[in-house]
Design a protein around this motif. Structure first.
Motif, mmCIF file in Angstrom:
data_model
loop_
_atom_site.group_PDB
_atom_site.id
_atom_site.type_symbol
_atom_site.label_atom_id
_atom_site.label_comp_id
_atom_site.label_asym_id
_atom_site.label_seq_id
_atom_site.Cartn_x
_atom_site.Cartn_y
_atom_site.Cartn_z
ATOM 1 N N TYR A 83 0.839 -1.190 0.000
ATOM 2 C CA TYR A 83 0.000 0.000 0.000
ATOM 3 C C TYR A 83 0.877 1.244 0.000
ATOM 4 C CZ TYR A 83 -3.285 3.620 1.332
ATOM 5 O OH TYR A 83 -4.026 4.770 1.344
ATOM 6 N N GLN A 84 0.574 2.174 -0.913
ATOM 7 C CA GLN A 84 1.286 3.447 -0.996
ATOM 8 C C GLN A 84 0.354 4.542 -0.496
ATOM 9 O OE1 GLN A 84 4.484 3.932 -2.086
ATOM 10 N NE2 GLN A 84 4.279 6.068 -1.574
ATOM 11 N N PRO A 85 0.607 5.124 0.682
ATOM 12 C CA PRO A 85 -0.285 6.170 1.208
ATOM 13 C C PRO A 85 -0.432 7.320 0.208
ATOM 14 C CG PRO A 85 1.251 5.469 2.890
ATOM 15 C CD PRO A 85 1.711 4.847 1.600
ATOM 16 N N ILE A 86 -1.632 7.918 0.195
ATOM 17 C CA ILE A 86 -1.895 9.035 -0.715
ATOM 18 C C ILE A 86 -1.596 10.353 -0.017
ATOM 19 C CG2 ILE A 86 -3.632 7.711 -1.982
ATOM 20 C CD1 ILE A 86 -5.737 9.578 -0.591
ATOM 21 N N ASP A 87 -1.509 11.405 -0.801
ATOM 22 C CA ASP A 87 -1.268 12.741 -0.292
ATOM 23 C C ASP A 87 -2.426 13.171 0.613
ATOM 24 O OD1 ASP A 87 -1.731 15.896 -0.873
ATOM 25 O OD2 ASP A 87 0.411 15.377 -0.912
ATOM 26 N N CYS A 88 -2.122 13.849 1.696
ATOM 27 C CA CYS A 88 -3.146 14.297 2.652
ATOM 28 C C CYS A 88 -4.170 15.228 2.006
ATOM 29 C CB CYS A 88 -2.500 14.986 3.846
ATOM 30 S SG CYS A 88 -1.603 13.862 4.920
ATOM 31 N N ARG B 152 -21.754 8.373 -5.682
ATOM 32 C CA ARG B 152 -21.443 9.164 -4.490
ATOM 33 C C ARG B 152 -20.413 8.391 -3.681
ATOM 34 N NH1 ARG B 152 -27.086 10.180 -4.845
ATOM 35 N NH2 ARG B 152 -27.485 12.408 -4.981
ATOM 36 N N LEU B 153 -19.542 9.125 -2.993
ATOM 37 C CA LEU B 153 -18.601 8.506 -2.075
ATOM 38 C C LEU B 153 -19.301 8.409 -0.723
ATOM 39 C CD1 LEU B 153 -15.373 10.513 -2.963
ATOM 40 C CD2 LEU B 153 -16.412 8.588 -4.165
ATOM 41 N N VAL B 154 -19.289 7.233 -0.131
ATOM 42 C CA VAL B 154 -20.041 6.987 1.093
ATOM 43 C C VAL B 154 -19.162 7.056 2.337
ATOM 44 C CG1 VAL B 154 -21.465 5.277 2.299
ATOM 45 C CG2 VAL B 154 -21.709 5.584 -0.163
ATOM 46 N N ASP B 155 -17.923 6.585 2.236
ATOM 47 C CA ASP B 155 -17.062 6.523 3.418
ATOM 48 C C ASP B 155 -15.612 6.424 2.987
ATOM 49 O OD1 ASP B 155 -16.347 6.352 6.097
ATOM 50 O OD2 ASP B 155 -16.857 4.235 6.296
ATOM 51 N N VAL B 156 -14.728 6.983 3.779
ATOM 52 C CA VAL B 156 -13.282 6.811 3.640
ATOM 53 C C VAL B 156 -12.824 6.199 4.951
ATOM 54 C CG1 VAL B 156 -11.073 7.965 3.294
ATOM 55 C CG2 VAL B 156 -13.106 8.821 2.121
ATOM 56 N N TYR B 157 -12.114 5.078 4.890
ATOM 57 C CA TYR B 157 -11.765 4.367 6.111
ATOM 58 C C TYR B 157 -10.474 3.572 5.928
ATOM 59 C CZ TYR B 157 -13.805 0.529 3.496
ATOM 60 O OH TYR B 157 -14.076 -0.386 2.520
ATOM 61 N N ALA B 158 -9.904 3.131 7.032
ATOM 62 C CA ALA B 158 -8.693 2.306 7.029
ATOM 63 C C ALA B 158 -9.045 0.890 7.471
ATOM 64 C CB ALA B 158 -7.658 2.900 7.966
ATOM 65 N N ARG B 159 -8.350 -0.063 6.847
ATOM 66 C CA ARG B 159 -8.515 -1.475 7.220
ATOM 67 C C ARG B 159 -7.239 -2.218 6.849
ATOM 68 N NH1 ARG B 159 -12.523 -3.475 3.749
ATOM 69 N NH2 ARG B 159 -10.907 -4.382 2.465
ATOM 70 N N ASP B 160 -6.734 -2.995 7.764
ATOM 71 C CA ASP B 160 -5.565 -3.846 7.513
ATOM 72 C C ASP B 160 -4.378 -3.079 6.937
ATOM 73 O OD1 ASP B 160 -7.077 -6.051 8.386
ATOM 74 O OD2 ASP B 160 -7.833 -6.430 6.378
ATOM 75 N N GLY B 161 -4.142 -1.868 7.443
ATOM 76 C CA GLY B 161 -2.981 -1.104 7.027
ATOM 77 C C GLY B 161 -3.102 -0.360 5.711
ATOM 78 N N ALA B 162 -4.301 -0.321 5.135
ATOM 79 C CA ALA B 162 -4.533 0.414 3.888
ATOM 80 C C ALA B 162 -5.786 1.269 4.056
ATOM 81 C CB ALA B 162 -4.697 -0.544 2.713
ATOM 82 N N GLY C 16 -21.081 0.785 -6.477
ATOM 83 C CA GLY C 16 -19.863 0.161 -6.967
ATOM 84 C C GLY C 16 -19.023 -0.388 -5.848
ATOM 85 N N PRO C 17 -17.797 -0.724 -6.180
ATOM 86 C CA PRO C 17 -16.934 -1.395 -5.212
ATOM 87 C C PRO C 17 -16.289 -0.436 -4.226
ATOM 88 C CG PRO C 17 -15.742 -1.005 -7.235
ATOM 89 C CD PRO C 17 -17.163 -0.529 -7.469
ATOM 90 N N GLU C 18 -15.612 -1.017 -3.233
ATOM 91 C CA GLU C 18 -14.707 -0.215 -2.425
ATOM 92 C C GLU C 18 -13.405 -0.149 -3.215
ATOM 93 O OE1 GLU C 18 -14.086 -2.205 1.317
ATOM 94 O OE2 GLU C 18 -12.673 -3.597 0.456
ATOM 95 N N VAL C 19 -12.700 0.973 -3.086
ATOM 96 C CA VAL C 19 -11.481 1.174 -3.859
ATOM 97 C C VAL C 19 -10.354 1.547 -2.903
ATOM 98 C CG1 VAL C 19 -10.398 2.528 -5.698
ATOM 99 C CG2 VAL C 19 -12.840 1.988 -5.838
ATOM 100 N N ARG C 20 -9.245 0.840 -3.015
ATOM 101 C CA ARG C 20 -8.073 1.198 -2.220
ATOM 102 C C ARG C 20 -7.550 2.532 -2.738
ATOM 103 N NH1 ARG C 20 -3.078 -2.928 -1.397
ATOM 104 N NH2 ARG C 20 -2.063 -1.564 -2.892
ATOM 105 N N LEU C 21 -7.267 3.455 -1.826
ATOM 106 C CA LEU C 21 -6.953 4.823 -2.232
ATOM 107 C C LEU C 21 -5.738 4.932 -3.143
ATOM 108 C CD1 LEU C 21 -7.747 6.991 0.914
ATOM 109 C CD2 LEU C 21 -9.266 6.155 -0.891
ATOM 110 N N ASP C 22 -4.765 4.058 -3.014
ATOM 111 C CA ASP C 22 -3.601 4.153 -3.892
ATOM 112 C C ASP C 22 -3.880 3.626 -5.295
ATOM 113 O OD1 ASP C 22 -3.667 1.481 -3.088
ATOM 114 O OD2 ASP C 22 -1.505 1.348 -2.774
ATOM 115 N N ARG C 23 -5.100 3.152 -5.534
ATOM 116 C CA ARG C 23 -5.499 2.720 -6.877
ATOM 117 C C ARG C 23 -6.360 3.758 -7.591
ATOM 118 N NH1 ARG C 23 -6.600 -3.221 -4.846
ATOM 119 N NH2 ARG C 23 -4.486 -4.010 -4.965
ATOM 120 N N LEU C 24 -6.669 4.874 -6.899
ATOM 121 C CA LEU C 24 -7.441 5.948 -7.523
ATOM 122 C C LEU C 24 -6.602 6.680 -8.556
ATOM 123 C CD1 LEU C 24 -9.203 7.609 -4.464
ATOM 124 C CD2 LEU C 24 -10.290 6.278 -6.271
ATOM 125 N N ASP C 25 -7.192 6.928 -9.713
ATOM 126 C CA ASP C 25 -6.538 7.746 -10.729
ATOM 127 C C ASP C 25 -7.088 9.175 -10.673
ATOM 128 O OD1 ASP C 25 -4.958 5.616 -11.755
ATOM 129 O OD2 ASP C 25 -6.712 4.864 -12.808
#
Length: 78
Positions: free
Chosen positions: A7-12, A45-55, A63-72
């Motif tokens: 997992y690559q953390p995204i910019d704040c 619509r975006l419903v929630d932003v959350y952390a799980r298992d270090g990502a 639609g699906p949940e999306v890991r933030l480092d996979r967002l374009d």
């Protein structure tokens, strides 16, 4: 630097924009790369932003949940 789990953390600042989109409940065009490498686009619509298992993830209403480092990109629908 990437973490051990890949997992690559995204910019704040990007994280703040995602949180604001959740609060404002506006539809957004979300472009991301699926875990299998496919480029996808979802209007939702975006419903929630959350952390799980270090990502960190964003949950989409339609639609699906999306890991933030996979967002374009995430853009409000005009």
């Amino acid at each position: 630097m990437p973490r051990a789990d890949g997992y690559q953390p995204i910019d704040c600042a990007v994280h703040d924009v995602l949180e604001a989109s959740v609060v404002r409940r506006i539809p957004c065009t979300v472009r991301f790369t699926h875990a299998d490498g496919r480029a996808l686009e979802v209007v939702s619509r975006l419903v929630d932003v959350y952390a799980r298992d270090g990502a960190e993830y964003v949950r989409l209403e339609a639609g699906p949940e999306v890991r933030l480092d996979r967002l374009d990109s995430v853009e409000p629908v005009a």
